[in-house]
Motif scaffolding. Sequence first.
Motif, PDB file in Angstrom:
ATOM      1  N   GLU A  46       0.859  -1.183   0.000  1.00 16.71           N
ATOM      2  CA  GLU A  46       0.000   0.000   0.000  1.00 16.71           C
ATOM      3  C   GLU A  46       0.895   1.233   0.000  1.00 16.71           C
ATOM      4  O   GLU A  46       1.829   1.333   0.791  1.00 16.71           O
ATOM      5  CB  GLU A  46      -0.879   0.007   1.244  1.00 16.71           C
ATOM      6  N   TYR A  47       0.627   2.156  -0.897  1.00 16.21           N
ATOM      7  CA  TYR A  47       1.340   3.430  -0.969  1.00 16.21           C
ATOM      8  C   TYR A  47       0.356   4.527  -0.629  1.00 16.21           C
ATOM      9  O   TYR A  47      -0.702   4.642  -1.232  1.00 16.21           O
ATOM     10  CB  TYR A  47       1.883   3.676  -2.383  1.00 16.21           C
ATOM     11  N   GLU A  48       0.726   5.351   0.362  1.00 13.21           N
ATOM     12  CA  GLU A  48      -0.127   6.472   0.752  1.00 13.21           C
ATOM     13  C   GLU A  48       0.666   7.759   0.631  1.00 13.21           C
ATOM     14  O   GLU A  48       1.767   7.882   1.178  1.00 13.21           O
ATOM     15  CB  GLU A  48      -0.636   6.294   2.180  1.00 13.21           C
ATOM     16  N   LEU A  49       0.103   8.705  -0.105  1.00 18.13           N
ATOM     17  CA  LEU A  49       0.757   9.992  -0.319  1.00 18.13           C
ATOM     18  C   LEU A  49       0.827  10.773   0.981  1.00 18.13           C
ATOM     19  O   LEU A  49      -0.164  10.908   1.694  1.00 18.13           O
ATOM     20  CB  LEU A  49      -0.016  10.798  -1.370  1.00 18.13           C
ATOM     21  N   VAL A  50       2.031  11.278   1.287  1.00 19.83           N
ATOM     22  CA  VAL A  50       2.241  12.105   2.479  1.00 19.83           C
ATOM     23  C   VAL A  50       2.403  13.545   2.009  1.00 19.83           C
ATOM     24  O   VAL A  50       3.332  13.864   1.279  1.00 19.83           O
ATOM     25  CB  VAL A  50       3.498  11.652   3.252  1.00 19.83           C
ATOM     26  N   VAL A  51       1.479  14.409   2.424  1.00 23.57           N
ATOM     27  CA  VAL A  51       1.506  15.804   2.000  1.00 23.57           C
ATOM     28  C   VAL A  51       2.437  16.624   2.893  1.00 23.57           C
ATOM     29  O   VAL A  51       3.151  17.499   2.424  1.00 23.57           O
ATOM     30  CB  VAL A  51       0.075  16.403   2.016  1.00 23.57           C
ATOM     31  N   GLU A  52       2.445  16.291   4.174  1.00 28.13           N
ATOM     32  CA  GLU A  52       3.254  17.056   5.136  1.00 28.13           C
ATOM     33  C   GLU A  52       4.724  16.660   5.046  1.00 28.13           C
ATOM     34  O   GLU A  52       5.068  15.573   4.607  1.00 28.13           O
ATOM     35  CB  GLU A  52       2.736  16.794   6.550  1.00 28.13           C
TER      36      GLU A  52
END
Length: 72
Positions: A46-52
């Motif tokens: 699973e890849y989750e985009l990190v904005v911070e």
Amino acid sequence: QLLPLELIDRCVGSKIWIILKGDKEFVGTLRGFDDYVNMVLEDVTEYELVVEGGGGYTTTQLDQILLNGNNV
């Protein structure tokens, strides 16, 4: 000419990349699906985009997952 469900059926047993609505993506082996494109994947990353903090992705390893077709 292939219909969409026929194309997905040809991918059963293959490694695929799924992009969900939102900030998540999954790579895994497609084990099955239904008429609503709910999918079962095995050996999943699973890849989750990190904005911070400058961005990038966090990854999580999963043995198996059921994805809701409404989110694909």
